[in-house]
Design an enzyme around this catalytic site. Structure first.
Site, PDB file in Angstrom:
ATOM      1  N   GLU A  24       2.066   1.770  -3.387  1.00 54.16           N
ATOM      2  CA  GLU A  24       0.996   2.342  -4.214  1.00 54.16           C
ATOM      3  C   GLU A  24       1.009   3.877  -4.098  1.00 54.16           C
ATOM      4  O   GLU A  24       0.916   4.592  -5.101  1.00 54.16           O
ATOM      5  CB  GLU A  24      -0.360   1.779  -3.773  1.00 54.16           C
ATOM      6  CG  GLU A  24      -1.549   2.373  -4.514  1.00 54.16           C
ATOM      7  CD  GLU A  24      -2.683   2.743  -3.580  1.00 54.16           C
ATOM      8  OE1 GLU A  24      -3.029   3.938  -3.517  1.00 54.16           O
ATOM      9  OE2 GLU A  24      -3.216   1.840  -2.898  1.00 54.16           O
ATOM     10  N   HIS A  25       1.156   4.383  -2.874  1.00 47.20           N
ATOM     11  CA  HIS A  25       1.240   5.845  -2.693  1.00 47.20           C
ATOM     12  C   HIS A  25       2.463   6.415  -3.410  1.00 47.20           C
ATOM     13  O   HIS A  25       2.394   7.474  -4.025  1.00 47.20           O
ATOM     14  CB  HIS A  25       1.344   6.173  -1.197  1.00 47.20           C
ATOM     15  CG  HIS A  25       0.032   6.217  -0.485  1.00 47.20           C
ATOM     16  ND1 HIS A  25      -0.419   7.338   0.164  1.00 47.20           N
ATOM     17  CD2 HIS A  25      -0.945   5.289  -0.319  1.00 47.20           C
ATOM     18  CE1 HIS A  25      -1.597   7.094   0.700  1.00 47.20           C
ATOM     19  NE2 HIS A  25      -1.939   5.851   0.434  1.00 47.20           N
ATOM     20  N   HIS A  35       0.819  -1.209   0.000  1.00 47.32           N
ATOM     21  CA  HIS A  35       0.000   0.000   0.000  1.00 47.32           C
ATOM     22  C   HIS A  35       0.859   1.268   0.000  1.00 47.32           C
ATOM     23  O   HIS A  35       0.554   2.238  -0.701  1.00 47.32           O
ATOM     24  CB  HIS A  35      -0.941  -0.042   1.208  1.00 47.32           C
ATOM     25  CG  HIS A  35      -1.718   1.211   1.413  1.00 47.32           C
ATOM     26  ND1 HIS A  35      -1.562   2.008   2.519  1.00 47.32           N
ATOM     27  CD2 HIS A  35      -2.642   1.836   0.643  1.00 47.32           C
ATOM     28  CE1 HIS A  35      -2.367   3.049   2.417  1.00 47.32           C
ATOM     29  NE2 HIS A  35      -3.035   2.977   1.301  1.00 47.32           N
ATOM     30  N   GLU A  39      -3.484   7.971   7.666  1.00 44.83           N
ATOM     31  CA  GLU A  39      -4.573   7.190   7.082  1.00 44.83           C
ATOM     32  C   GLU A  39      -4.956   6.030   8.006  1.00 44.83           C
ATOM     33  O   GLU A  39      -6.131   5.730   8.213  1.00 44.83           O
ATOM     34  CB  GLU A  39      -4.146   6.662   5.703  1.00 44.83           C
ATOM     35  CG  GLU A  39      -5.241   5.898   4.973  1.00 44.83           C
ATOM     36  CD  GLU A  39      -4.800   5.392   3.590  1.00 44.83           C
ATOM     37  OE1 GLU A  39      -3.658   5.672   3.177  1.00 44.83           O
ATOM     38  OE2 GLU A  39      -5.610   4.712   2.943  1.00 44.83           O
TER      39      GLU A  39
END
Lengths: 430, 459
Positions: free
Chosen positions: B70-71, B67, B147
């Site tokens: 992905e950022h 993840h 997040e």
């Protein structure tokens, strides 16, 4: 008398013209209908909207939403179990939603007559003759209380509510559509019936419809859905909300982050400053990570995951909010940064480069807003409910293109002065 | 943006997408698969690049790396400066984002069809040319920690689901959250990301799905031009970590400041990938739909409306995950009902599935809903692409979507009863409860009417 309007939205792309015709007329009972013929898929999306949102709650916050939810809990000859079963056994989807301005019920069904006809029979019954059985009322209240408890354990929801209260004071937009534990106690079958009689009528209703039915069928269908409702009387206009003096509110909350909200009164649906403010906000905080806020707060400093600002245009001035969330130790820095960026933007407006980029994004992305029946339904629903001109979609892109830097700067300075800026923070510790 | 979609645990009975123009499939020489579904209703195209990597590929100590990567995929390449990717797509009138799940990482653009090539060019660029910069990484991993605070640490329901999965699975990588454990996010390094990128991002581990107003042959030509020159990269096979058999019920309780109790239950069930008999999987899908999918399902009709034990109760099952998972039930108790009563009510419904065959009417409801959902799915280009991408990335042929209805029609009441008896057993059950404790802190509102926070001038 039938008022007929038709408008063509041209999607001009790469030499190809795809035209979408938005047609509009009124039912015999006076309800506006907006319709788009979409024969490509054997399905129908239909929404009925009533001027019966939470702003009509009066002294019983929560009743508009409660009634709206109760439409699904038994109507006409069907009790709640039968209704759910008759719908789902045909693959029909029905949902409700209550906002400040409108109570809506949305249906999605196959267009096969053997499915669509019973679907519309049930929808008509839900609108005109909800059963409002005591057991169902108690059940929906229980569900609402659970939603209230879930909201109260979320700092974000708490902050949002505090901001709306602070922005609107004693205006009918101030309270949350869910209502409160206390007000729910006072709502009963009689009060719901009174509310239904007052606001669920044809003068107070509009219909939006997209799908695989031709114009003649669509007219019959719209009449049929509203047939059980009395002609009735339009609900009165709302008062204009008054801007409040700047102030800052903080609420302690046991969480690792603080939720930060800045807010002001924004725009109404037919606001003369609509386009300069919408385009300006897109640049300021409405375009995700490419916005000023996204760039400065998140990309450059890593302070917050979510950072955005938006206008919610309503019948009268809806809210404008800017929000972010960050770990408690960074709350002050982040809030100060957001405030400074906002002040700069109001003072100086966007650069020419920023404005050009926003126009390219908004105008270039227009076809994306109409790329499914569901999205088209959303667009024409807003047009129908807020009585927007039939060429609204046709002219939308060119009106975006016409916005100038000076207009944005002027609109923000005049409409969004810092002396009205409200600040809400919720968080701070375990 | 750069959002995290934990889809695996909320998807069930995916509708197929037959109808409309034919889906076409191609394979580039470097092993990259291209799937195109024309949809000419609007002059728009959705492009999605899927990588076969997600949190279930990760190892303890570096959870969340898929993840975070992905950022970082938006933070610049040899050719595109940091954050410029988003600005380029925005200037084309498009929207872009990405999502990471347990079994996949995907990147998408939705834009006017004339700009498809630019989107493919940008995706091909970041498949091979990503520049991982220390400063950008430190800022972005801070964003991801925020997040995590937002979605999990400060959200009692998010926390409950995370703990539930960690209790249900001892060894299976489904025990780890997609976003990663906080400590792993605190110690993660740029080298971890570089290694992950090198290991998984290459055309032979990727899939391009395009849905929209396109001609398949033209999409293939563009894909060849931009992705074709990228060399494949041999990689070691991912090492299985199969879950040892569960030998008795598992229970956990979460006590955090909250207001609303919640009950979760999960039964270990097979996925299609490890099914002894595929018919069992379709029987479980039908079972799930009858039990807890929709307002007329048994949980809604009995536990919510008839018995008043819950304000909501539903079940979900995704048989097309990469590894075997759970059939899950989520219920929110009514105020008067305790969690014990609620659990007893839910278990009674499970028992009923074992004791009595489901009715013909209930079976027909599942078929009709599936039929309608197939049509509705075709209204969204994005969703059509998602359905194809998820199946393929999880190791299934997209054609399985089209065959689903046929298999669902074939399910008998006896099969449903049989899988209920075989799989919905206490031996494989995990239960999680959220028992709120009252918020210790005060809720007083401090009002500072003088002025809003003083802002600094931006730098």
């Amino acid at each position: 008398m039938k008022h007929i309007l038709a408008c063509l939205v041209m999607l001009l792309m790469a030499g190809q013209v795809a035209a979408m015709e938005v047609q509009s007329w009124q039912t015999k009972g006076g309800a506006r209908v907006m319709y788009v013929h979409a024969p490509q898929l054997p399905m129908v999306n239909l929404r009925v909207m009533l001027d019966a949102g939470s702003a009509r709650d009066g002294d019983l916050p929560g009743q508009a939403r409660l009634l709206n939810e109760l439409l699904l809990e038994g109507a006409g000859k069907w009790n709640a179990d039968e209704l759910a079963s008759e719908l789902e056994s045909r693959g029909i989807e029905v949902s409700t939603h209550t906002g400040r301005d409108m109570a809506q019920i949305t249906l999605r069904s196959l267009s096969d007559k053997n499915i669509l006809t019973p679907a519309l029979d049930m929808l008509a019954a839900m609108l005109a003759s909800p059963r409002l059985e005591e057991e169902a009322i108690a059940r929906v209240k229980e569900r609402t209380l659970a939603a209230l408890r879930q909201a109260s354990q979320s700092a974000e929801d708490v902050a949002d509510r505090e901001m709306m209260k602070a922005l609107y004071g004693d205006h009918p937009y101030a309270h949350d559509p869910l209502g409160t534990e206390k007000s729910l106690e006072k709502i009963n079958r009689e009060t719901l019936q009174v509310f239904h009689q007052r606001f669920y009528n044809q003068a107070n209703a509009v219909v939006a419809l997209v799908g695989d039915v031709d114009r003649t069928q669509a007219e019959i269908l719209a009449e049929h859905v509203l047939a059980g409702l009395p002609v009735g009387e339009k609900a009165p206009p709302f008062p204009e909300p008054n801007p409040k003096k700047a102030r800052a509110l903080h609420k302690d909350f046991p969480a690792s982050q603080t939720h930060l909200y800045l807010g002001m009164l924004g725009i109404h649906r037919k606001d003369p400053d609509y386009f300069p403010l919408i385009v300006g906000n897109h640049i300021l905080g409405g375009s995700g990570l490419t916005s000023i806020m996204g760039e400065e707060v998140r990309n450059k400093r890593g302070l917050s995951y979510g950072i955005s600002s938006y206008f919610s245009p309503l019948r009268v001035k809806g809210p404008w909010m800017l929000s972010a969330q960050t770990k408690n130790s960074q709350a002050r820095t982040t809030l100060e940064l957001m405030t400074a960026l906002l002040r700069d933007f109001i003072d100086e407006g966007p650069t020419q480069k920023q404005l050009q980029a926003a126009k390219k994004h908004l105008a270039g992305g227009f076809p994306l807003r109409l790329s499914s029946n569901k999205k088209i339904l959303q667009q024409i629903s807003v047009m129908a409910f807020y009585d927007l001109p039939p060429d609204w979609l046709d002219t939308w892109s060119s009106r975006v293109e016409q916005v100038t830097r000076a207009q944005i700067r002027r609109a923000f300075r005049r409409r969004m002065p810092m002396k009205h800026l409200l600040q809400v923070s919720v968080g701070g510790g375990k | 943006m750069r959002s995290l979609w934990i889809l695996l645990f909320c998807l069930f009975s995916l509708p197929a997408l037959s109808g409309g123009e034919k889906v076409q499939e191609f394979m580039l020489d470097n092993g990259m698969k291209i799937i195109v579904k024309p949809d000419h209703r609007a002059p728009v195209v959705v492009s999605q690049v899927w990588y076969k990597v997600g949190s279930s590929y990760e190892l303890p100590g570096t959870t969340g790396v898929s993840h975070v990567l992905e950022h970082m995929m938006f933070k610049g390449t040899k050719n595109v400066p940091p954050d410029e990717f988003s600005r380029i797509v925005a200037a084309l009138g498009g929207s872009e984002n990405a999502f990471t799940g347990v079994d996949y990482t995907a990147y998408f653009e939705t834009l006017s069809k004339k700009h498809l090539e630019r989107a493919l060019e940008l995706e091909a660029d970041r498949m091979q040319n990503l520049l991982l910069d220390e400063k950008e990484f430190q800022r972005e991993v801070a964003v991801v920690r925020e997040e995590r605070r937002l979605r999990t640490d400060d959200d009692p329901n998010g926390l409950l689901w995370e703990q539930f999965n960690a209790v249900a699975w001892r060894v299976s990588p489904y025990r780890n959250p997609v976003i990663g454990w906080m400590h792993d996010l605190e110690v993660m390094t740029l080298a971890d990301l570089q290694q992950w990128y090198d290991q998984w991002y290459s055309p032979d581990n990727a899939l391009l799905v395009v849905v929209g107003d396109v001609v398949p042959g033209e999409v293939l030509a563009l894909a060849k031009k931009h992705f074709g020159p990228i060399p494949p990269r041999p990689r070691k096979a991912w090492r299985q970590r199969p879950e040892p058999p569960q030998k008795g019920p598992l229970r956990m309780t979460l006590r955090v400041p909250a207001e609303q109790p919640v009950l979760l239950m999960g039964y270990k069930v097979p996925a299609m990938v490890d099914a002894q008999d595929p018919a069992e999987i379709y029987a479980l899908m039908v079972l799930n739909s009858i039990l807890g999918d929709g307002d007329s399902s048994r949980l809604s009709a009995s536990v919510v409306r008839e018995q008043g034990l819950a304000v909501s109760a539903s079940s979900s099952y995704d048989p097309f995950s990469r590894l075997s998972g759970l059939l899950e039930i989520e219920a929110i108790p009514a105020q008067e009902a305790g969690l014990d009563d609620l659990q007893a009510g839910l278990l009674a419904q499970i028992e009923k599935l074992k004791q009595e065959p489901v009715s013909a009417r209930e079976l027909q409801r599942v078929i009709n809903r599936t039929l309608a959902a197939r049509v509705f799915a075709r209204d969204s280009m994005f969703y059509q692409a998602m359905l194809i991408g998820m199946r393929e990335t999880n190791g299934y042929d997209w054609r399985s979507l089209e065959e689903e209805l046929k298999h669902i029609r074939a399910v008998t009441p006896e099969q449903v009863q049989s899988v209920a008896r075989k799989y919905l057993v206490e031996q494989g059950l995990t239960t999680a409860r959220l028992e709120p404790v009252s918020k210790a802190s005060t809720e007083s509102v401090t009002d500072k009417p003088e002025k809003a926070a003083k802002g600094e001038k931006k730098s």
